[in-house]
Design a protein around this motif. Sequence first.
Motif, PDB file in Angstrom:
ATOM      1  N   LEU A   1       0.826  -1.203   0.000  1.00 45.29           N
ATOM      2  CA  LEU A   1       0.000   0.000   0.000  1.00 45.29           C
ATOM      3  C   LEU A   1       0.862   1.255   0.000  1.00 45.29           C
ATOM      4  O   LEU A   1       0.557   2.222  -0.719  1.00 45.29           O
ATOM      5  CB  LEU A   1      -0.927   0.000   1.225  1.00 45.29           C
ATOM      6  N   ILE A   2       1.938   1.260   0.787  1.00 46.63           N
ATOM      7  CA  ILE A   2       2.838   2.420   0.811  1.00 46.63           C
ATOM      8  C   ILE A   2       3.454   2.638  -0.567  1.00 46.63           C
ATOM      9  O   ILE A   2       3.545   3.770  -1.057  1.00 46.63           O
ATOM     10  CB  ILE A   2       3.936   2.224   1.876  1.00 46.63           C
ATOM     11  N   SER A   3       3.879   1.553  -1.205  1.00 49.28           N
ATOM     12  CA  SER A   3       4.454   1.655  -2.549  1.00 49.28           C
ATOM     13  C   SER A   3       3.436   2.213  -3.538  1.00 49.28           C
ATOM     14  O   SER A   3       3.773   3.043  -4.388  1.00 49.28           O
ATOM     15  CB  SER A   3       4.926   0.277  -3.024  1.00 49.28           C
ATOM     16  N   ILE A   4       2.186   1.758  -3.424  1.00 50.61           N
ATOM     17  CA  ILE A   4       1.125   2.250  -4.310  1.00 50.61           C
ATOM     18  C   ILE A   4       0.916   3.750  -4.119  1.00 50.61           C
ATOM     19  O   ILE A   4       0.834   4.513  -5.093  1.00 50.61           O
ATOM     20  CB  ILE A   4      -0.187   1.483  -4.049  1.00 50.61           C
ATOM     21  N   LEU A   5       0.840   4.193  -2.858  1.00 49.22           N
ATOM     22  CA  LEU A   5       0.589   5.609  -2.581  1.00 49.22           C
ATOM     23  C   LEU A   5       1.743   6.480  -3.070  1.00 49.22           C
ATOM     24  O   LEU A   5       1.523   7.555  -3.651  1.00 49.22           O
ATOM     25  CB  LEU A   5       0.355   5.814  -1.082  1.00 49.22           C
ATOM     26  N   LEU A   6       2.973   6.032  -2.854  1.00 47.54           N
ATOM     27  CA  LEU A   6       4.134   6.813  -3.308  1.00 47.54           C
ATOM     28  C   LEU A   6       4.180   6.879  -4.840  1.00 47.54           C
ATOM     29  O   LEU A   6       4.438   7.948  -5.419  1.00 47.54           O
ATOM     30  CB  LEU A   6       5.426   6.196  -2.769  1.00 47.54           C
ATOM     31  N   ALA A   7       3.929   5.740  -5.483  1.00 49.50           N
ATOM     32  CA  ALA A   7       3.982   5.707  -6.944  1.00 49.50           C
ATOM     33  C   ALA A   7       2.859   6.531  -7.572  1.00 49.50           C
ATOM     34  O   ALA A   7       3.071   7.227  -8.572  1.00 49.50           O
ATOM     35  CB  ALA A   7       3.901   4.255  -7.428  1.00 49.50           C
ATOM     36  N   THR A   8       1.668   6.459  -6.979  1.00 49.38           N
ATOM     37  CA  THR A   8       0.545   7.232  -7.535  1.00 49.38           C
ATOM     38  C   THR A   8       0.727   8.734  -7.295  1.00 49.38           C
ATOM     39  O   THR A   8       0.308   9.547  -8.123  1.00 49.38           O
ATOM     40  CB  THR A   8      -0.797   6.764  -6.941  1.00 49.38           C
TER      41      THR A   8
END
Length: 272
Positions: free
Chosen positions: A3-10
């Motif tokens: 989830l952290i990776s998704i938020l940073l990438a988005t």
Amino acid sequence: MTLISILLATLAAGIGSVWLAAALMRVGALMPAEGATDRGPAGQHLLSLAAGALLATAFMHLLPEALESGAHAQGLFGTLLVGLVFFFLLDKAELWHHGHEHHHGHAHDHGHAHAHAHDESRMSGGWAVLTGDSVHCFGDGILIASAFVADLRLGLVAAVAVAAHEVPHHIGDLAVLRQASGSRRAALLKVSLAGAVTPLGGLVGWWLVDRLDGYLPYFLVVASSSFIYVALADLIPQLQKRLGARETLAQVAWLLVGIALVSAVGVLAHTH
């Protein structure tokens, strides 16, 4: 961690692409001169790069990942076909909507002051751009989240492809809103807020895909259909014009740069 990776990438793909677009506009040569109808050479190169990145992501990463899942190939390619038709119909609906608004606007009594009608049209166009951009960014977030749930490397590749596509897209949005509001700073703020919807889409996508894990290959195929449609129906047609040998080679070179960029991100992510 996912989830952290998704938020940073988005965040990077959504807001970062807006700021990069604004920075490139300040450098110049990315937008047409006043009264011209075509983008400058650098803008054309950016479109070629984005098309290459989207096609490479779809055909070299998302579709192979979906096929390796063991899902029935006929079902996956059927989903790809449905996805392409869906995005085509979505495009047609948007064109019809704008055409209807334009016709409705001209049906009013021409006794109104011309300046007032022009200002109202500019304001309406600005809100239409923001609404469409927000919906588009929300969808991008869902697509990036789907890729991240499948594989971290795949998510990074998808985020890079989305960002590459969004930069030329946001350049056009910033130009329209700057004309509508008369302020470069206000235009940047509004488009940045639309870009901030991307992490929201990522959060919803993570929640949705996490609960529909068995359908993950089909989410990846829908993401592929989106990337393929945008590249073939939106970006490449803007590049299909009669050019000299040098300009044509430059287009092909930047298309290959987009493919190489996505491939390099995939290799680096896999290595780490």
